[in-house]
Design an enzyme around this catalytic site. Structure first.
Site, PDB file in Angstrom:
ATOM      1  N   PHE B  23      83.372  98.609  86.003  1.00 55.78           N
ATOM      2  CA  PHE B  23      84.316  97.942  85.122  1.00 55.78           C
ATOM      3  C   PHE B  23      83.601  97.532  83.834  1.00 55.78           C
ATOM      4  O   PHE B  23      82.880  96.529  83.798  1.00 55.78           O
ATOM      5  CB  PHE B  23      85.039  96.749  85.762  1.00 55.78           C
ATOM      6  CG  PHE B  23      85.949  97.180  86.873  1.00 55.78           C
ATOM      7  CD1 PHE B  23      87.057  97.978  86.610  1.00 55.78           C
ATOM      8  CD2 PHE B  23      85.675  96.849  88.184  1.00 55.78           C
ATOM      9  CE1 PHE B  23      87.878  98.409  87.632  1.00 55.78           C
ATOM     10  CE2 PHE B  23      86.486  97.276  89.204  1.00 55.78           C
ATOM     11  CZ  PHE B  23      87.595  98.056  88.943  1.00 55.78           C
ATOM     12  N   ASP B  25      84.690  96.239  81.391  1.00 55.12           N
ATOM     13  CA  ASP B  25      85.114  94.935  80.884  1.00 55.12           C
ATOM     14  C   ASP B  25      83.975  93.915  80.980  1.00 55.12           C
ATOM     15  O   ASP B  25      83.888  92.995  80.182  1.00 55.12           O
ATOM     16  CB  ASP B  25      86.298  94.415  81.715  1.00 55.12           C
ATOM     17  CG  ASP B  25      87.409  95.433  81.850  1.00 55.12           C
ATOM     18  OD1 ASP B  25      88.495  95.194  81.314  1.00 55.12           O
ATOM     19  OD2 ASP B  25      87.174  96.497  82.477  1.00 55.12           O
ATOM     20  N   HIS B  69      90.332  94.230  84.022  1.00 58.92           N
ATOM     21  CA  HIS B  69      89.701  95.396  84.637  1.00 58.92           C
ATOM     22  C   HIS B  69      90.265  96.695  84.063  1.00 58.92           C
ATOM     23  O   HIS B  69      90.166  97.741  84.677  1.00 58.92           O
ATOM     24  CB  HIS B  69      89.931  95.398  86.160  1.00 58.92           C
ATOM     25  CG  HIS B  69      89.237  94.297  86.885  1.00 58.92           C
ATOM     26  ND1 HIS B  69      89.602  92.980  86.761  1.00 58.92           N
ATOM     27  CD2 HIS B  69      88.186  94.312  87.743  1.00 58.92           C
ATOM     28  CE1 HIS B  69      88.832  92.224  87.529  1.00 58.92           C
ATOM     29  NE2 HIS B  69      87.952  93.008  88.136  1.00 58.92           N
TER      30      HIS B  69
END
Lengths: 517, 280
Positions: B23, B25, B69
């Site tokens: 992820f 992010d 996500h």
């Protein structure tokens, strides 16, 4: 029956690639036999048959399959195989994925218009309109001229050509010297009798009871007009090669018909101020056919520079327009330049003020709603509406037998009410079979199934006609749309009443003078 | 943050670490290490050290993973000096890109769209992918240029990368099949430092540019590309550059809402049609 299902193994994988079938479709497989190879993001695996039997594959090779889907069945018995096939028929055909299509919409339309096979385009990549144009040009250059100009290769699928289309080629040929010396204005001024006599004298084939209205002009190299045709006042018919009109067809005032060939069927009813022709009406391909029992509404305009095929019982209503060419601005500046036929298959219907653009084809029994603009094809049986017209549903719905019977039964009540409101003396409705009433000493009644044994005089409406039709009895077969026997003004009234419910009865014509309704 | 620090230390000590932050992010957690360490060590120590690490960062939405996500945050790396950002797509040679990233002396941020993991790698065969002709630049981080007409004509160039490529290719196919509008597509893999030779070459043929990215619109890759292309090729452009991107907002979890937030096939088609309209 066993299913072969691709199971979903982890949360991130939704599709797998079915790369290869290891067995032929519909062959025998045994339990545990590897039948196909599937590639997921993590691995390439062989899938085994869960049992013994005939494998029925549901996917081709090299396609992505959603995990969790059944990819094949294994049928153990013939009954199971039949059940799988029956299920397959119910399933709608899969929509071709974007990747399966490689010809553009314009290319497909052009290919359909010219009846060329796209497989003739040899090219890597997309097939465009330009590729199809080149293919057509190549085929034209190499092939002997294909179809003659009469129908210019237009498919007549779904179109019943009129009864006049197959005339003997010697029928109604006029003396060329008569045509050469004909003074149009002077001809218009002649009496009806003189006109018909002069045309017959020159070679035209004109039947009995033909009515040519005042001020009318009929000129063509061949003229064939069957019995009972009526041309309203001030008709202008000028056809280079032929005009042929079937029996009992009638055209209202101010008809203008100009094209190279006009084959008009029997029992056509056309309103007033209708114009067939317009730009290009002398072109080699300017052929008009109108099928038997067609209807053309007032002020309709049909441009004929390419074939216009109007099928049997087509309903082309008021102010609708058909164009077969578009030559607005220069092709060399990127404007469209189009010449293409228009086809209305049998029993199709075009609403008020609708426009059919060059290349349109309306499928059998399809309906185009009023003010729609049609570009391209409308499928058979569709209801289409809009600018441009799109099919949004079906033009008719399926009736149950019980519902049909109910609607037919109610017609007697409606007819009874109408006659009473028009001031005619009608008896009360008498229940029974047949069920109906009396008017002017004639019985008008409905029975689901006519088997004879009705007292004359009578007009019987029925859904099914099997019995003898004796003198003084007329039986109207509402489903077969046919009149058996003959009758007077009461039968005419029933026919007119039926016509207003879309039930047009043979033998024609369509409208009746002297009816009570 | 400590993962980035560990990786940086390993790279400084001569290793070639590959850090996977599942992820992308969460790259935000490592930003101090990236901005004040990883990207600066080489210059601060006068080329005596290099930091040859690779950060694999899965980005992108369309799986219903929600606001934290599903983002495409690679645009945050724009303008950080001395790093390299590489995005792979389903049509690139992903193995070759990753190998080049590992061999690179610079810190490389390797952007992978999540949807790629479930899709086959479609490489050019005989100069084509499907019906589209493809040219591949010779750079280690190659750019792919697609043409619907074998590079003979084109109405617009669409520049994109990563997970937006299949969406752009679907749009290009629809434009051809439905409207006979032919576009070129440039799929970049090297996003930073920005290398636009393939884009400028294509724009010289087509005269119009659309940028397409999955990240949010404002301050995105498209904005930087638009600025550079208008500077370098103003006279080639016959219409304003169109940008396709996600709306400036957070990504919802519900799939239909997620789709409404993200760039779509229709959006790309509309942008090209707008250019065509502006031309008439």
């Amino acid at each position: 029956m066993r299913e072969i299902v691709l199971t979903r193994e982890d949360a991130n994988t939704e599709f797998a690639l079915l790369t290869e079938w290891l067995v032929e479709d519909r062959t025998e497989v045994s339990a545990g036999q590897p039948v196909c190879v599937v590639e997921t993001t993590k691995a390439t695996v062989e899938v085994e048959s869960p049992g013994e039997g005939t494998i029925v594959q549901l996917y081709a090779e090299d396609v992505e399959v959603e995990l969790g889907k059944t990819i094949a069945y294994v049928a153990e018995t013939a009954d199971e195989l039949a059940a799988i096939d029956a299920k397959a028929e119910e399933r709608p055909a899969p929509k071709p994925a974007a990747g399966d299509r490689k010809a553009t919409r314009k290319a497909v339309e052009l290919a359909e218009l010219h009846g060329v096979d796209l497989s003739g385009v040899e090219k890597r990549g997309f097939i465009t309109e330009k590729d199809v144009e080149e293919l057509i040009a190549r085929q034209k250059a190499s092939a002997t001229p294909a179809a003659g100009p009469i129908l210019a290769g237009v498919s007549t699928d779904g179109v019943s050509l009129p009864s006049t289309f197959d005339l003997d080629e010697r029928a109604g040929v006029l003396d060329p010297s008569f045509l050469a010396s004909l003074d149009h204005d002077a001809f218009r001024a002649l009496s009806m009798g003189s006109k018909i006599a002069a045309l017959r004298e020159a070679g035209a084939q004109i039947g009995e009871g033909v009515d040519v209205g005042e001020g009318s002009l009929v000129v063509a190299s061949r003229i064939v007009i069957a019995d009972g045709v009526r041309l309203g006042p001030r008709a202008t018919i000028v056809c280079e090669e032929i005009v042929a009109i079937g029996e009992l067809s009638q055209f209202g005032a101010d008809l203008e018909l100009r094209c190279r060939r006009a084959f008009l069927g029997a029992g056509i009813w056309a309103g007033r101020s209708i114009r067939f022709g317009g730009g290009g009406h002398r072109d080699p391909w300017a052929t008009l056919t109108v099928g038997d029992l067609a209807f053309v509404g007032d002020e309709a305009f049909v441009n004929v520079c390419r074939p216009v095929l109007i099928g049997r019982e087509v309903f082309l209503t008021m102010r609708s327009m058909i164009v077969t060419h578009n030559i607005g601005h220069s092709v060399l500046e990127g404007f469209e330049n189009r010449f293409a036929p228009v086809v209305l298959e049998d029993r199709s219907q075009v609403g008020l003020g609708a426009v059919l653009y060059a290349g349109s084809r309306i499928g059998a029994e399809a309906i185009v709603a009023s003010n729609s603009y049609v570009v391209g094809e409308i499928p058979a049986g569709a209801f289409a509406i809009g600018v441009p017209a799109k099919a949004t549903g079906s033009s008719s719905h399926k009736l149950s037998d019980a519902r049909r019977l109910e609607l037919a039964r109610r017609m007697i009540d409606d007819l009874h009410e109408l006659l009473a409101l028009r001031g005619h003396a009608v008896s009360a409705i008498e229940e029974g079979d047949p069920r109906g009433f009396e008017i002017d000493g004639t019985r008008v009644a409905f029975t689901p199934s006519y088997r004879g044994g009705v007292e004359a005089p009578a007009v019987i409406l029925a859904l099914d006609v099997r019995g003898d039709v004796t003198d003084g009895i007329a039986v109207v077969d509402l489903v077969g749309r046919r009149v058996h026997g003959s009758g007077g003004v009461v039968l005419d009234s029933v026919r007119e009443f039926c016509r207003k419910r879309g039930i047009r009865l043979e033998p024609g014509p369509w409208s009746y003078s002297g009816g009570l309704v | 943050m400590s993962l980035f620090g560990v990786a940086a230390g390993m790279a400084l000590r001569g290793r070639r670490p590959i850090l996977e932050i599942m992820f992308g992010d969460f790259m935000a957690l490592g930003f101090d290490q990236i901005v004040n360490g990883i990207s600066k060590f080489r210059e601060m120590y006068d080329d005596q050290v290099t930091v040859p690490l690779v950060v694999r960062a899965p980005m992108g939405a369309r799986r219903g993973y929600g606001p934290t996500h599903s983002q495409s945050l690679e645009k945050l790396l724009l303008g950080i000096p001395n790093i390299c950002v590489v995005a792979c797509s389903e049509c690139h040679d992903i193995g070759a890109l990753l190998t080049a990233a590992v061999e690179d002396e610079r810190p490389v941020f390797f952007i992978e769209n999540k949807l790629l993991y479930g899709r086959p790698n479609r490489r050019p065969e005989d100069g084509h992918i499907g019906e589209l002709a493809v040219r591949e630049s010779g750079d280690p981080y190659a750019a792919l240029t697609f043409s619907a007409t074998d590079f003979t004509e084109g109405s617009a160039t669409i520049v994109t990368y990563g997970g937006m490529l299949p969406i752009v290719l679907d749009a290009v196919t629809e434009l051809v099949l439905e409207h006979e509008i032919f576009c070129e597509v440039v799929a970049l893999s090297q996003l930073v430092p920005m290398e636009l030779a393939a884009v400028l070459e294509s724009v010289a043929r087509t005269g119009a540019l659309v940028t397409a990215e999955e990240g949010t619109l404002t301050g995105g890759l498209g904005a930087e590309i638009a600025a550079r292309v208008q500077e370098a090729a103003w006279s080639d452009l016959r219409a304003p550059v169109q940008r396709i991107a996600a709306r400036d907002g957070i990504i919802p979890s519900a799939r239909p809402l997620e789709d409404a937030m993200l760039p779509s096939v229709e959006g790309v088609v509309d942008a090209v049609m707008a250019i065509e309209g502006a031309q008439r």
